[in-house]
Design an enzyme around this catalytic site. Structure first.
Site, PDB file in Angstrom:
ATOM      1  N   LYS A 188      77.809  87.572  16.044  1.00  0.00           N
ATOM      2  CA  LYS A 188      77.755  88.682  15.560  1.00  0.00           C
ATOM      3  C   LYS A 188      78.612  89.737  16.407  1.00  0.00           C
ATOM      4  O   LYS A 188      79.059  89.335  17.453  1.00  0.00           O
ATOM      5  CB  LYS A 188      76.253  89.266  15.363  1.00  0.00           C
ATOM      6  CG  LYS A 188      75.680  89.381  16.879  1.00  0.00           C
ATOM      7  CD  LYS A 188      74.185  89.738  16.468  1.00  0.00           C
ATOM      8  CE  LYS A 188      73.795  91.272  16.536  1.00  0.00           C
ATOM      9  NZ  LYS A 188      73.642  91.985  17.665  1.00  0.00           N
ATOM     10  N   HIS A 280      69.085  90.299  13.325  1.00  0.00           N
ATOM     11  CA  HIS A 280      67.586  89.790  13.897  1.00  0.00           C
ATOM     12  C   HIS A 280      66.329  90.299  12.931  1.00  0.00           C
ATOM     13  O   HIS A 280      65.571  89.295  13.064  1.00  0.00           O
ATOM     14  CB  HIS A 280      67.733  90.241  15.293  1.00  0.00           C
ATOM     15  CG  HIS A 280      68.633  89.988  16.146  1.00  0.00           C
ATOM     16  ND1 HIS A 280      69.498  88.861  15.843  1.00  0.00           N
ATOM     17  CD2 HIS A 280      69.323  90.566  17.263  1.00  0.00           C
ATOM     18  CE1 HIS A 280      70.524  88.674  16.996  1.00  0.00           C
ATOM     19  NE2 HIS A 280      70.514  89.985  17.711  1.00  0.00           N
ATOM     20  N   LYS A 377      65.632 100.315  22.880  1.00  0.00           N
ATOM     21  CA  LYS A 377      65.846  99.888  24.171  1.00  0.00           C
ATOM     22  C   LYS A 377      65.098 100.882  25.015  1.00  0.00           C
ATOM     23  O   LYS A 377      64.745 102.082  24.432  1.00  0.00           O
ATOM     24  CB  LYS A 377      67.494  99.981  24.404  1.00  0.00           C
ATOM     25  CG  LYS A 377      68.083  98.911  23.522  1.00  0.00           C
ATOM     26  CD  LYS A 377      69.515  98.377  24.125  1.00  0.00           C
ATOM     27  CE  LYS A 377      70.326  97.522  23.543  1.00  0.00           C
ATOM     28  NZ  LYS A 377      69.839  96.228  23.442  1.00  0.00           N
TER      29      LYS A 377
HETATM   30  C1  BG6 Z   1      71.833  91.002  20.671  1.00  0.00           C
HETATM   31  C2  BG6 Z   1      72.155  92.699  20.841  1.00  0.00           C
HETATM   32  O1  BG6 Z   1      72.240  90.508  19.462  1.00  0.00           O
HETATM   33  O2  BG6 Z   1      70.312  90.918  20.829  1.00  0.00           O
HETATM   34  C3  BG6 Z   1      71.407  93.039  22.107  1.00  0.00           C
HETATM   35  O3  BG6 Z   1      73.507  92.942  20.279  1.00  0.00           O
HETATM   36  C4  BG6 Z   1      70.063  92.684  22.315  1.00  0.00           C
HETATM   37  O4  BG6 Z   1      71.682  94.641  22.126  1.00  0.00           O
HETATM   38  C5  BG6 Z   1      69.957  91.144  22.093  1.00  0.00           C
HETATM   39  O5  BG6 Z   1      69.735  93.016  23.542  1.00  0.00           O
HETATM   40  C6  BG6 Z   1      68.387  90.821  22.104  1.00  0.00           C
HETATM   41  O6  BG6 Z   1      68.423  89.382  22.175  1.00  0.00           O
HETATM   42  P1  BG6 Z   1      67.143  88.810  23.015  1.00  0.00           P
HETATM   43  O7  BG6 Z   1      67.327  87.359  22.871  1.00  0.00           O
HETATM   44  O8  BG6 Z   1      67.235  89.226  24.448  1.00  0.00           O
HETATM   45  O9  BG6 Z   1      65.832  89.382  22.390  1.00  0.00           O
END
Ligand code: BG6
Length: 528
Positions: A188, A280, A377
């Protein structure tokens, strides 16, 4: 469930508390067929942080075949040894820091050496056609496993289209029936809006067939996400409740404590909506809301997921897109700077670091059940979870008792951290009065399974090698995801938020997100 005392495996194969599934979860699988993994972006962050640790874990688990080779490509001028050493140093550092994705307290030198022996580095400019000729020669020299090739595009998204075209022009992706396979993994972001995602799909479809394309969404590599389907379709108890007759609403949360870290430049042009939602968060929505597929065949599963997104409404252009969404940006707080003070971020930035939305899945199963989504965030804590809140029972029975309120029945799927599932319900307080308290039944993965350390990329890499695309995004899902969020991108793009920053760092998020649910007489489950 925790609390059971029986130990061992029952006649029906059930694992009870006290006995765990094999710790070597990954090691129970056959090695993948031989292939050459070609990594574009071999000196980049993704290769360091995720791909190499995953390859190391796969090596430890014995899942890489003898004929497995790696060619790392990047612009940096590095020798094979310098590339390997840089990756080894980083792995050693991760292991020393005790990162949970990696086993043991010391790096397993034998495993690393066997992985390193498979690795070669090649310097090159991805935009230069001659480079692909050189790559073809290198592949021809190197291949000893029947010629299967896995091209992994761990590069900035602007390179996706050009690299695929150049690979095609050099004949590197040509795949004959019953011949060796050629597959391409694309990270992505897949597009930055609906038109660019459609254009990218069309561009790569001129070179590759859909079954050669593996669009990565690392959330699908998370065991807990995969387990949602098992929970729903592998049990008789839950699926009967999984619909509008019993569910009041659904909450999907992907809260992060981290800020933009070193990614200010990328993030300031992207924002929370693009970064997290079409991929996601909508994947979480899709596995939660999908109909049972007719089989676990990749296309059967992916077709059901895409149908969910086609049924999504509530964010239509204009008023609905604004009314049913909230955007936020973190300010200073708890010793941390505001988003606008982060490195490489515009000091007047209106990029959102938080998004909440209410949408409806207008189909037979979910008609009338709101789905509330939020991600952001610098929130109070890191927590990804899905909550199914069930309808309240009629209160009539308790009318003449001291019971004042009944807690909501909820099924909470804890995706990360503290992976597990909890069921919240009411129990009678001990004593003569009829009074209720909310209680909880918990299942924790750690109580039943000793999981092999994993970055989440192991399964995904292995699946590409064995040709199982179930956990990858098909073109129609990607486009449907962008179709859901496009009206919001348009509406937000046309109006400048006046109140940014609108939530302090490490808080629950903007007040407006609470108001979004309050309007419906509901509330978010607190981040605690
Ligand atoms: C990524 C995003 O795809 O997923 C990030 O670009 C984010 O900004 C991350 O922090 C979150 O993934 P995980 O596995 O840490 O929850």
């Amino acid at each position: 469930m925790s609390g059971e005392t029986a130990s061992g495996e029952t006649a029906s194969g059930e694992i009870t508390s006290g006995e765990t599934a094999s710790g070597e979860t990954l090691g129970r699988y056959e090695p993948a067929p031989p292939c050459t993994l070609v990594i574009f972006g071999a000196a980049g962050d993704l290769t360091k942080r995720l791909i190499t640790p995953a390859l190391y874990n796969l090596t430890l688990a014995g899942m890489l075949p003898d004929g497995f080779r790696i060619i790392g490509l990047d612009l940096a001028d590095l020798s094979d040894a310098a590339w390997r050493d840089a990756l080894a140093d980083m792995l050693r550092e991760f292991v020393a820091k005790g990162r949970t994705e990696l086993a043991r307290s010391d790096m397993d030198q034998a495993a690393w050496s066997s992985l390193a022996a498979r690795m070669q580095y090649m310097r090159g400019d991805f935009s230069n056609p001659e480079f692909y000729g050189a790559l073809a020669s290198r592949l021809a020299e190197q291949e000893n496993g029947g010629g299967n090739r896995l091209f992994y595009l761990a590069v900035a998204d602007r390179f996706f289209g050009p690299i695929v075209e150049q690979l095609g022009a050099a004949g590197l992706t040509r795949q004959e029936e019953d011949g060796p396979w050629r597959r391409v993994v694309i990270e992505k972001p897949f597009g930055h809006d609906l038109p660019s995602a459609i254009a990218l799909n069309q561009r790569i479809a001129k070179v590759l067939t859909e079954d050669q394309i593996y669009r990565m969404d690392h959330f699908l590599g998370k065991e807990t996400v995969q387990n949602i389907m098992m929970l729903r379709f592998g049990n008789g108890a839950f699926e009967n409740l999984w619909n509008r007759l019993h569910v009041d609403h659904v909450q999907i949360t992907a809260a992060e404590r981290v800020g933009v870290e070193r990614r200010g430049k990328f993030y300031d042009q992207t924002g929370a909506l693009r970064d997290m939602v079409p991929n996601h968060v909508l994947q979480l929505l899709a596995v939660t809301a999908m109909e049972p597929p007719v089989s676990f065949d990749a296309d059967a599963v992916r077709a059901e997921k895409a149908k969910v997104l086609q049924a999504v409404h509530g964010l239509e252009a204009g008023e609905a897109a604004l009314r049913n969404t909230v955007r936020g940006q973190y300010g200073a707080g708890d010793g941390s700077v505001a988003y606008r003070e982060e490195p490489d971020v515009d000091t007047n930035s209106v990029t959102e670091t938080y998004v909440a939305a209410k949408l409806m899945v207008d189909n037979w199963r979910w008609g009338g059940v709101p789905f509330y989504l939020r991600t952001g965030k610098h929130l109070k804590l890191r927590k990804t979870e899905i909550v199914l809140q069930f309808r309240a029972p009629p209160f009539a029975l308790f009318r003449d008792t001291p019971t004042e309120t009944l807690a909501s029945n909820r099924l909470v799927l804890h995706i990360q951290p503290n992976e597990g599932i909890s069921l919240h319900f009411n129990a009678k307080n001990p004593g003569p009065a009829v009074q209720a308290s909310g209680v909880r039944m918990d299942f924790r993965y750690g109580d039943f399974f000793s999981e092999a350390p994993s970055t989440g990329y192991e399964t995904l890499l292995y699946d590409v090698m064995i040709g199982d695309a179930t956990l990858f995004q098909r073109a129609d899902f990607v486009e449907a995801g962008w179709r859901v969020v496009q009206p919001v991108l348009d509406a937000w793009g046309a109006t400048r938020p006046a109140d940014f920053p609108n939530y302090p760092s490490f808080s629950q998020g903007p007040a407006a997100a609470d108001a979004l649910l309050r309007r419906d007489g509901r509330a978010w489950r607190a981040l605690s």
